[in-house]
Design a protein around this motif. Structure first.
Motif, short mmCIF file in Angstrom:
data_model
loop_
_atom_site.label_atom_id
_atom_site.label_comp_id
_atom_site.label_asym_id
_atom_site.label_seq_id
_atom_site.Cartn_x
_atom_site.Cartn_y
_atom_site.Cartn_z
N CYS A 181 0.84 -1.21 0.00
CA CYS A 181 0.00 0.00 0.00
C CYS A 181 0.86 1.25 0.00
CB CYS A 181 -0.89 0.04 1.24
SG CYS A 181 -2.22 -1.13 1.19
N LEU A 182 1.85 1.28 0.90
CA LEU A 182 2.66 2.50 1.01
C LEU A 182 3.49 2.72 -0.25
CD1 LEU A 182 3.74 2.37 4.76
CD2 LEU A 182 1.96 3.77 3.71
N TYR A 204 3.30 6.14 -2.09
CA TYR A 204 4.43 7.06 -1.95
C TYR A 204 5.73 6.56 -2.58
CZ TYR A 204 1.13 8.62 1.64
OH TYR A 204 0.01 9.03 2.30
N HIS A 251 10.39 7.63 4.92
CA HIS A 251 9.04 7.65 5.48
C HIS A 251 8.60 6.26 5.94
CE1 HIS A 251 8.18 11.82 4.86
NE2 HIS A 251 8.68 11.76 3.64
N LEU A 252 9.04 5.26 5.20
CA LEU A 252 8.70 3.89 5.58
C LEU A 252 9.29 3.58 6.96
CD1 LEU A 252 7.39 1.28 4.52
CD2 LEU A 252 9.61 0.64 3.58
N VAL A 278 7.23 5.17 9.59
CA VAL A 278 5.99 4.45 9.91
C VAL A 278 6.28 3.35 10.93
CG1 VAL A 278 4.30 2.83 8.94
CG2 VAL A 278 4.82 4.95 7.73
N PRO A 310 3.35 12.12 2.62
CA PRO A 310 3.53 10.97 3.53
C PRO A 310 3.69 11.39 4.99
CG PRO A 310 5.45 11.24 2.08
CD PRO A 310 4.41 12.20 1.59
N PHE A 353 0.39 11.16 6.57
CA PHE A 353 0.06 9.77 6.90
C PHE A 353 0.73 9.39 8.23
CE2 PHE A 353 0.79 5.27 7.06
CZ PHE A 353 -0.42 4.74 6.64
N ASN A 354 2.02 9.70 8.34
CA ASN A 354 2.76 9.30 9.54
C ASN A 354 2.25 10.01 10.79
OD1 ASN A 354 4.18 7.95 7.65
ND2 ASN A 354 6.21 8.57 8.34
N ILE A 390 -4.95 3.81 1.71
CA ILE A 390 -4.61 4.47 2.98
C ILE A 390 -5.23 3.71 4.15
CG2 ILE A 390 -5.06 6.56 4.35
CD1 ILE A 390 -4.53 8.13 1.79
N ALA A 396 -3.51 0.46 4.70
CA ALA A 396 -2.20 0.64 5.34
C ALA A 396 -2.39 0.89 6.84
CB ALA A 396 -1.46 1.81 4.69
#
Ligand code: GLC
Length: 650
Positions: free
Chosen positions: A53-54, A58, A67-68, A71, A270, A273-274, A316, A319
């Motif tokens: 998904c991520l 992104y 960013h991963l 998360v 992103p 999201f985080n 989203i 995730a």
């Protein structure tokens, strides 16, 4: 979207190989080795779908890996901060992951201030909830929000602070624990499409901070807003035209789907999201067991579309769901998608939202009451009720919002009605503009240009109790009480979690004073969100009063569901009753079968006995609702608005 599965699997595995030791090293000092092993195994299990998904959202960014890692760091930090009792709950739920599909679940929803004053007051009301058998309690948003207009709390200024008038975050966490000890799961909203314009991020954006401006969707002129609006429907038409609000201080048009003070978050970033992930897990750590995902349909925007239900919105949520399964597995998502039924279904799945409101059933119950015709309801439920394994509907007749006619035009056409005309008829019927209507409701967000609109009103008022009382018509009153019980009976017995809007169980009527209060005036939804009337609740034990009749009638149906094993995790099949006024469905689990019949007309109806036999019934049956034995050789008679729960004898 990358669809090369092998590529994704390889790169997901490689990413985790690189990231896991880094995360472990970062938190080494606070890790308990045994607990870590179970956390890491969940992480390994749920990382591949999370990565997919991520990456889809992104992966094209140069800083994706950064960013991963962010998360995973956030998930781990929040898991480490998760209280021991909740980690124990996580373990418990892993042994019963489908706990939310049990027939033990009975839902209720309320505004804390209107129901009990504040959090402390709510704790004092737990006995009332327990008496009703509530095991799932959805509290409307009670976070810090702007004074005055705050869309009933749906404009959140801080996800980590409670409105001081209602209490503190510590009190909320204590409440969650106390509820749990009474067998009640706490449900809260995760209002993740937007924040209020008083949220710290919005304030910084307003002060000119570019980083925080990028948390929202802002445009320097009308060019892009105009381009988007060409293909987007308006949501809150009465509040502001279009979907944008001008902020003179920063000379920007800000995306505001709902009210002007609710700023849509920009999930293309992103960082958003985080940050929202942190807020979500914070709520999970307060002891929330179900998170109601607010306004899911709107979270992604794309030029040239209606900006609703886009594939990225699903990514989203999926995730977020994967991370929940890693860091707070006791918690499940419920989606709030009040859109076309086909789109509602797409949010439902174990990997996305295992629970969902059932807005179609809600709307069609009212439709059937108005028309006395169950054919649209039956057609729609035939192809729209079944859900993937392990998922469940949250069925309701009223919630805090308006009634939107969110059913499919095709289903309406099948029965020979014109969809546009039909919706107009329903609006007229429920807003008291049709002379033969029993309903007392009000229009909501009516668009004078198109004549389209939605309806506000308390259940009892819409079902005819208010009018019958005003006209002192005993016979009508009796029918109205039966209507309230009939539609509740369907939502309680059809399968899923029944959700009662607190106050409906004592037949609370419309509150017309909402228009006198500047904070609620102009939003007719406040008409059906009155302050809970505890004196009226006292009447629940007196079966000669309207509150007593409704309360005791509801209790009877709830107990029937709770005590009969047929309603435990059983299948639902929509039946063919052969009578357009009678809705019927079959519940079967193991050996036992129950056939529920609901007469949506004020006349006695007849059903051919052979139809019943077709559905597995015999000549002699028991009506579990009325508590009596029935013999139907040729025909079965069903009284006006009667609910029958038939089962075979012996
Ligand atoms: C949801 C809520 C509704 C609110 C809207 C915006 O639809 O149920 O009350 O106005 O989201 O947050």
């Amino acid at each position: 979207m990358v669809d090369d599965r092998t590529w994704l699997e390889e790169h997901s595995a490689e990413s985790l190989r690189r990231l896991l030791p880094r995360i472990e090293a970062r938190y080494r000092d606070s890790i308990d080795p045994v607990e870590w092993e179970s956390y890491a195994s969940r992480l390994r299990r749920h990382f591949p779908p999370l990565f997919a998904c991520l990456y889809g959202l992104y992966g094209a960014r140069y800083d994706f890996f950064y960013h991963l890692e962010g998360v995973l760091a956030c998930a781990t930090e929040m898991w480490l901060a998760r209280p021991a009792e909740l980690k124990a709950l996580d373990a418990l739920r892993e042994s019963d992951p489908l706990w939310y599909t049990s027939n033990r679940l009975v839902g209720a929803t309320c505004y804390v201030d209107r129901f009990a004053g504040d959090i402390k007051g709510l704790r004092d009301r737990i006995p009332y909830l327990a008496e009703l058998g509530v095991t799932y309690l959805h509290l409307m948003p009670l976070f810090k929000s702007p004074k005055g207009d705050d869309d009933g709390g749906y404009a959140v200024s801080s996800y980590r602070e409670i409105d001081p008038l209602m209490g503190t975050m510590e009190q909320l966490a204590e409440l969650a624990t106390e509820l749990r000890h009474h067998g009640i799961s706490l449900v809260l909203d995760f209002v993740f499409n937007h924040t209020s314009d008083e949220h710290e991020w919005a304030k910084r954006a307003l002060a000119g901070d570019k980083e925080h401006q990028a948390y929202y969707r802002m445009f320097p002129d009308r060019q892009m807003p105009d381009a988007y609006e060409r293909t987007m429907p308006e949501v809150f038409t009465e509040d502001h035209p279009g979907a944008f609000t001008y902020q003179p201080r920063i000379k920007r048009w800000v995306w505001t789907t709902f009210h002007t003070y609710q700023w849509d978050l920009n999930y293309e970033n992103p960082e958003v999201f985080n940050r929202m992930l942190g807020e979500m897990l914070f709520l999970a750590n307060q002891g929330v067991e179900v998170l109601r995902l607010d306004a899911v349909a709107f979270i992604w925007k794309k030029l040239g579309t209606n900006c609703q239900n886009l594939p990225e919105a699903h990514q989203i949520i999926q995730a977020f769901n994967s991370i929940l399964s890693i860091a707070a597995p006791a918690v499940v998502f419920k989606s709030e998608a009040i859109v076309h039924p086909d789109e509602v279904q797409k949010y439902i799945g174990l990997h996305e939202c295992p629970l969902s409101y059932n807005p179609q059933l809600m709307a069609l119950l009212w439709e059937a009451l108005a028309t006395r015709d169950v054919r649209v309801l039956q057609t729609a439920m035939r192809h729209g009720f079944a859900l993937p394994d392990g998922c469940a509907w949250v069925n309701y007749v009223r919630c805090h919002d308006d009634i939107g006619w969110a059913f499919s035009d095709d289903d309406v056409r099948t029965v020979g009605f014109d969809p546009v005309e039909h919706r107009r008829f329903l609006n007229r019927f429920y807003t008291g503009r049709s002379p033969d209507s029993f309903a007392r409701g009000a229009p909501f967000q009516e668009d004078p240009r198109t004549g389209e609109g939605r309806v506000s009103g308390a259940c009892a008022s819409l079902a005819g109790v208010e009018m019958a009382l005003a006209e002192e018509d005993e016979a009508e009153l009796d029918l109205a009480v039966r209507k309230v019980l009939l539609i509740h009976g369907v939502v309680i017995l059809i399968g899923g979690i029944p959700l009662i809007y607190l106050g409906d169980e004592i037949a609370t009527l419309n509150d017309y004073d909402y228009d006198l209060d500047p904070e609620t005036a102009g939003d007719s939804r406040w008409m059906h969100r009155p302050t809970f009337d505890w004196e009226r609740a006292e009447l629940r034990r007196d079966g000669s009063t309207v509150p007593g009749r409704v309360y005791q009638g509801l209790m009877r149906i709830l107990q029937l569901r709770g005590q009969n094993l047929t309603f435990a995790r059983s299948e639902t099949e929509i039946g063919e009753t052969g009578n357009p006024h009678v809705f019927g469905f079959l519940r079967s689990g193991g050996e036992s079968v129950v056939f529920v019949l609901a007469n949506f007309s004020e006349r006695t109806q007849k059903l051919e006995a052979r139809r019943l036999r077709q559905m597995g019934m015999r000549k002699t049956m028991v009506d579990l609702h009325a508590g009596r034995v029935i013999t139907a050789t040729q025909e079965l008679e069903i009284e006006p608005y009667q609910l029958m729960v038939l089962t075979r004898v012996g």
